[in-house]
Design a protein around this motif. Structure first.
Motif, PDB file in Angstrom:
ATOM      1  N   TYR A   1      40.855 -20.019   9.276  1.00 19.21           N
ATOM      2  CA  TYR A   1      42.167 -19.875   9.629  1.00 19.21           C
ATOM      3  C   TYR A   1      42.569 -20.120   8.284  1.00 19.21           C
ATOM      4  CZ  TYR A   1      46.714 -21.954  10.576  1.00 19.21           C
ATOM      5  OH  TYR A   1      48.149 -22.340  11.291  1.00 19.21           O
ATOM      6  N   TRP A   2      42.205 -20.072   7.064  1.00 16.87           N
ATOM      7  CA  TRP A   2      43.399 -20.213   5.898  1.00 16.87           C
ATOM      8  C   TRP A   2      43.240 -18.113   5.673  1.00 16.87           C
ATOM      9  CZ3 TRP A   2      47.442 -22.659   5.699  1.00 16.87           C
ATOM     10  CH2 TRP A   2      47.474 -23.581   5.935  1.00 16.87           C
ATOM     11  N   ALA A   3      42.201 -17.764   5.470  1.00 16.78           N
ATOM     12  CA  ALA A   3      41.791 -16.565   5.040  1.00 16.78           C
ATOM     13  C   ALA A   3      42.635 -16.038   6.497  1.00 16.78           C
ATOM     14  CB  ALA A   3      40.110 -15.974   5.774  1.00 16.78           C
TER      15      ALA A   3
ATOM     16  N   GLU B   1      45.189 -16.662   8.621  1.00 20.83           N
ATOM     17  CA  GLU B   1      46.947 -16.737   8.198  1.00 20.83           C
ATOM     18  C   GLU B   1      47.598 -15.909   6.958  1.00 20.83           C
ATOM     19  OE1 GLU B   1      50.014 -18.662   9.638  1.00 20.83           O
ATOM     20  OE2 GLU B   1      48.211 -18.290  10.553  1.00 20.83           O
ATOM     21  N   PHE B   2      46.794 -16.373   5.992  1.00 23.42           N
ATOM     22  CA  PHE B   2      46.649 -15.817   4.267  1.00 23.42           C
ATOM     23  C   PHE B   2      46.690 -14.007   4.907  1.00 23.42           C
ATOM     24  CE2 PHE B   2      46.644 -14.871  -0.072  1.00 23.42           C
ATOM     25  CZ  PHE B   2      47.231 -15.356  -0.559  1.00 23.42           C
ATOM     26  N   SER B   3      46.317 -13.833   5.059  1.00 26.37           N
ATOM     27  CA  SER B   3      46.289 -12.785   4.904  1.00 26.37           C
ATOM     28  C   SER B   3      47.729 -11.841   6.292  1.00 26.37           C
ATOM     29  CB  SER B   3      45.034 -12.135   5.440  1.00 26.37           C
ATOM     30  OG  SER B   3      44.396 -12.482   7.136  1.00 26.37           O
ATOM     31  N   GLU B   4      47.293 -12.772   6.923  1.00 26.55           N
ATOM     32  CA  GLU B   4      48.185 -12.171   8.668  1.00 26.55           C
ATOM     33  C   GLU B   4      47.921 -11.197   9.542  1.00 26.55           C
ATOM     34  OE1 GLU B   4      52.152 -10.806   6.732  1.00 26.55           O
ATOM     35  OE2 GLU B   4      52.580 -12.871   6.214  1.00 26.55           O
ATOM     36  N   ASN B   5      46.516 -11.661   9.761  1.00 22.07           N
ATOM     37  CA  ASN B   5      45.434 -10.553  10.176  1.00 22.07           C
ATOM     38  C   ASN B   5      46.149 -10.284  11.345  1.00 22.07           C
ATOM     39  OD1 ASN B   5      43.434  -9.328  11.723  1.00 22.07           O
ATOM     40  ND2 ASN B   5      42.323 -10.908  10.465  1.00 22.07           N
ATOM     41  N   PRO B   6      46.253 -10.041  12.466  1.00 23.99           N
ATOM     42  CA  PRO B   6      47.009 -10.183  13.953  1.00 23.99           C
ATOM     43  C   PRO B   6      45.834 -10.527  15.055  1.00 23.99           C
ATOM     44  CG  PRO B   6      47.007  -7.874  13.103  1.00 23.99           C
ATOM     45  CD  PRO B   6      46.668  -8.748  11.871  1.00 23.99           C
ATOM     46  N   ASP B   7      44.403  -9.894  13.845  1.00 18.28           N
ATOM     47  CA  ASP B   7      43.089  -9.741  14.771  1.00 18.28           C
ATOM     48  C   ASP B   7      42.846 -10.974  15.066  1.00 18.28           C
ATOM     49  OD1 ASP B   7      43.493  -7.286  15.388  1.00 18.28           O
ATOM     50  OD2 ASP B   7      42.054  -6.867  14.273  1.00 18.28           O
ATOM     51  N   GLY B   8      43.178 -12.325  13.934  1.00 20.95           N
ATOM     52  CA  GLY B   8      42.725 -13.590  13.667  1.00 20.95           C
ATOM     53  C   GLY B   8      43.439 -14.248  14.890  1.00 20.95           C
ATOM     54  N   ASN B   9      44.018 -13.963  15.856  1.00 24.05           N
ATOM     55  CA  ASN B   9      44.181 -15.275  17.100  1.00 24.05           C
ATOM     56  C   ASN B   9      43.516 -15.144  18.293  1.00 24.05           C
ATOM     57  OD1 ASN B   9      45.660 -16.642  18.113  1.00 24.05           O
ATOM     58  ND2 ASN B   9      47.415 -15.193  18.979  1.00 24.05           N
ATOM     59  N   PHE B  10      42.004 -15.022  17.560  1.00 26.45           N
ATOM     60  CA  PHE B  10      41.491 -14.246  18.526  1.00 26.45           C
ATOM     61  C   PHE B  10      41.584 -13.117  19.925  1.00 26.45           C
ATOM     62  CE2 PHE B  10      40.928 -18.507  17.458  1.00 26.45           C
ATOM     63  CZ  PHE B  10      39.747 -19.126  16.957  1.00 26.45           C
ATOM     64  N   PHE B  11      41.781 -12.559  19.133  1.00 24.28           N
ATOM     65  CA  PHE B  11      42.274 -10.680  19.218  1.00 24.28           C
ATOM     66  C   PHE B  11      41.257 -10.203  19.435  1.00 24.28           C
ATOM     67  CE2 PHE B  11      44.338  -6.606  19.887  1.00 24.28           C
ATOM     68  CZ  PHE B  11      45.111  -6.628  20.561  1.00 24.28           C
ATOM     69  N   THR B  12      39.789  -9.690  18.367  1.00 20.32           N
ATOM     70  CA  THR B  12      38.970  -8.715  18.680  1.00 20.32           C
ATOM     71  C   THR B  12      38.434  -8.918  16.167  1.00 20.32           C
ATOM     72  OG1 THR B  12      38.116  -6.642  18.378  1.00 20.32           O
ATOM     73  CG2 THR B  12      40.396  -6.532  17.189  1.00 20.32           C
ATOM     74  N   SER B  13      37.660  -8.476  16.535  1.00 19.99           N
ATOM     75  CA  SER B  13      36.471  -8.991  15.901  1.00 19.99           C
ATOM     76  C   SER B  13      36.601 -10.060  14.959  1.00 19.99           C
ATOM     77  CB  SER B  13      36.738  -8.089  14.333  1.00 19.99           C
ATOM     78  OG  SER B  13      36.613  -6.792  15.231  1.00 19.99           O
ATOM     79  N   VAL B  14      36.762 -11.198  15.541  1.00 20.78           N
ATOM     80  CA  VAL B  14      36.277 -12.447  15.676  1.00 20.78           C
ATOM     81  C   VAL B  14      34.596 -12.570  15.527  1.00 20.78           C
ATOM     82  CG1 VAL B  14      37.251 -14.557  16.100  1.00 20.78           C
ATOM     83  CG2 VAL B  14      38.711 -12.963  16.010  1.00 20.78           C
ATOM     84  N   PHE B  15      34.165 -13.474  14.878  1.00 18.22           N
ATOM     85  CA  PHE B  15      32.765 -13.403  15.151  1.00 18.22           C
ATOM     86  C   PHE B  15      32.547 -14.840  14.941  1.00 18.22           C
ATOM     87  CE2 PHE B  15      32.594  -9.464  13.898  1.00 18.22           C
ATOM     88  CZ  PHE B  15      31.375  -8.861  14.488  1.00 18.22           C
ATOM     89  N   PHE B  16      31.819 -15.387  15.931  1.00 18.62           N
ATOM     90  CA  PHE B  16      30.740 -17.161  15.215  1.00 18.62           C
ATOM     91  C   PHE B  16      29.316 -16.637  15.630  1.00 18.62           C
ATOM     92  CE2 PHE B  16      32.289 -17.144  19.916  1.00 18.62           C
ATOM     93  CZ  PHE B  16      31.050 -17.551  19.934  1.00 18.62           C
TER      94      PHE B  16
END
Length: 167
Positions: free
Chosen positions: A136-138, A140-155
């Protein structure tokens, strides 16, 4: 938009520090092909299951959330409408796919019911919260639009265990 050409590399290094798990190594490179200068690019490792990369057990899953629906044996659509690409196991059996889908759907039901606000139910039962907060912090800090579970989010997930965000 990143005129410094440093944002991706800095965020990869930050992600590695915050998440304490595998993060693809990346380096800036200048690309010249047949004498023609094409610019600066980021050369990065691919995400794959291996001892020195995503080191997971044989019965674990490496999953990518992806907005682009695909129709093949390595993808699934959750009841909540999210698309998932399964990178491990590959190939995946119908049983493995149904186990993963059932778990993802149960997480969706739990999150939508807001049971995590009730005493006795915690997000720790579903997620490795240290890994999630690092992710989350990575993002948020990078303002990554894909980080909102849009794409290229791995688990990663192993039956009987919690979901771990990353790489």
């Amino acid at each position: 938009p990143d005129k410094t050409l440093l944002k991706n590399i800095l965020m990869m290094k930050l992600g590695k520090q915050l998440m304490k798990s595998y993060t693809p190594q990346s380096e800036p490179v200048e690309v010249v092909i047949n004498g023609e200068y094409l610019g600066v690019y980021i050369l990065s490792e691919t995400i794959e299951v291996a001892k020195q990369r995503v080191n997971i057990s044989d019965n674990a899953y490496l999953v990518e959330i992806d907005y682009k629906p695909k129709e093949d044996d390595q993808t699934l659509l959750s009841e909540a409408g999210y698309n998932f690409t399964i990178h491990n196991p590959d190939p995946m059996t119908d049983l493995q796919k149904s186990v993963l889908k059932a778990h993802i759907d149960s997480v969706d039901v739990y999150m939508e019911s807001q049971q995590y606000f009730n005493e006795g139910n915690t997000l720790d039962d579903w997620f490795d919260m240290d890994a999630y907060l690092g992710f989350y912090w990575a993002q948020e800090f990078s303002e990554n639009p894909d980080g909102n579970f849009f794409t290229s989010v791995f688990f990663t997930w192993r039956p009987g265990d919690v979901i771990r965000m990353g790489p």
